[in-house]
Design an enzyme around this catalytic site. Structure first.
Site, short mmCIF file in Angstrom:
data_model
loop_
_atom_site.label_atom_id
_atom_site.label_comp_id
_atom_site.label_asym_id
_atom_site.label_seq_id
_atom_site.Cartn_x
_atom_site.Cartn_y
_atom_site.Cartn_z
N TYR A 147 -1.71 -0.92 10.56
CA TYR A 147 -1.83 -1.08 9.11
C TYR A 147 -0.64 -0.44 8.39
O TYR A 147 -0.01 -1.06 7.53
CB TYR A 147 -3.14 -0.46 8.62
CG TYR A 147 -3.35 -0.61 7.13
CD1 TYR A 147 -3.77 -1.82 6.59
CD2 TYR A 147 -3.10 0.45 6.26
CE1 TYR A 147 -3.94 -1.98 5.22
CE2 TYR A 147 -3.27 0.30 4.88
CZ TYR A 147 -3.70 -0.91 4.38
OH TYR A 147 -3.87 -1.06 3.02
N SER B 264 0.85 -1.19 0.00
CA SER B 264 0.00 0.00 0.00
C SER B 264 0.88 1.24 0.00
O SER B 264 2.01 1.21 0.52
CB SER B 264 -0.90 0.03 1.25
OG SER B 264 -1.58 1.27 1.36
#
Length: 262
Positions: free
Chosen positions: A162, A148
């Site tokens: 995350y 990501s």
């Protein structure tokens, strides 16, 4: 040079975890379209079956929970029963957790780190034999980790585990690549930006507003993600090793900083 076949995946066998929706489904759709036989895996059997039915006969549902090492090994055993090799593994299954710093829980930390970092490693480990068999055939096998842009830059949300997990997976991609290339297995990663999905509700529900901060002036579309994954999975990407391909409309690498005068 046969440019007509550079991006084809005919005869290749792929496994996409978290493949029933979102980015995983975009990738699975692209792979099927380029001729691969794709195992679509996620925790929910009905979601796997529905997605596979939508994608056609070259998509096979294979429900599994890869949040534990035992689950990873069970999925690898299922693949071994069905196939003599695995050409492409996409480690896409992931989780996120957002909560203020002072109350961020251990459970939210462990759930995200286990699924986003631990599982890609141990699933690849469990499938090493099948991938190595593919690589021995002359063309490299491929492992594509879905990371990501949140592992490359800070976002404004309090998604501590995350963001840490995606940064860790980007570096783990490089380290795995360094080891597995000896077995003719190429490891890379894709770092998506804003794509509409259940995980990225901002892009899904407020895409026009999100697009204002993106140099390309739009959020990602399914074709953008499929094309990037096809590139890495196909002959076209055979010489790209350990790289993270950022697919975000320029947010990470083409955004101008803020000038502070005085």
């Amino acid at each position: 040079m046969d440019t007509n076949s550079l991006f084809r995946l005919d005869g290749r066998v792929a496994l996409v975890t978290g493949g029933s929706r979102g980015i995983g489904r975009m990738i699975a759709t692209g792979f099927v379209g380029m001729g691969a036989r794709v195992y679509v895996s996620s925790r929910k059997a009905d979601a796997c079956e529905a997605t596979a039915a939508d994608l056609g006969e070259n998509a096979i549902p294979l429900p599994a929970d890869v949040s534990t090492v035992d689950g990873c090994r069970a999925l690898a055993a299922e693949i071994a029963e069905r196939e003599g090799r695995l050409d492409i593994l996409v480690n896409n299954a992931g989780a996120a957790w957002g909560e203020p710093f002072d109350t961020f829980p251990e459970g939210g930390w462990d759930k995200v780190m286990n699924l986003n970092v631990k599982s890609p490693f141990f699933l690849t480990q469990a499938l090493h034999g099948a991938l190595k068999t593919s690589g021995a055939g002359g063309r490299p096998a491929k492992v594509i980790n879905i990371t990501s842009i949140d592992g490359q830059r800070c976002n404004p949300w309090e998604t501590y585990s995350y963001q840490a997990s995606k940064a860790a997976l980007i570096h783990l991609t490089r380290r795995m690549a360094a080891g597995l290339i000896r077995d003719n297995i190429v490891v890379t990663s894709l770092a998506p930006g804003a794509f509409a999905s259940d995980m990225n509700k901002a892009a899904r529900d407020h895409g026009d507003n999100v697009a204002k901060a993106i140099p390309a002036r739009r959020i990602g579309e399914a074709e953008d993600m499929a094309a990037a994954a096809i590139y890495l999975a196909s002959r076209a990407g055979d010489y790209v090793v350990g790289e993270t391909l950022t697919v975000d409309g320029g947010l990470v690498n083409a955004s101008l900083g803020v000038s502070i005068d005085g």
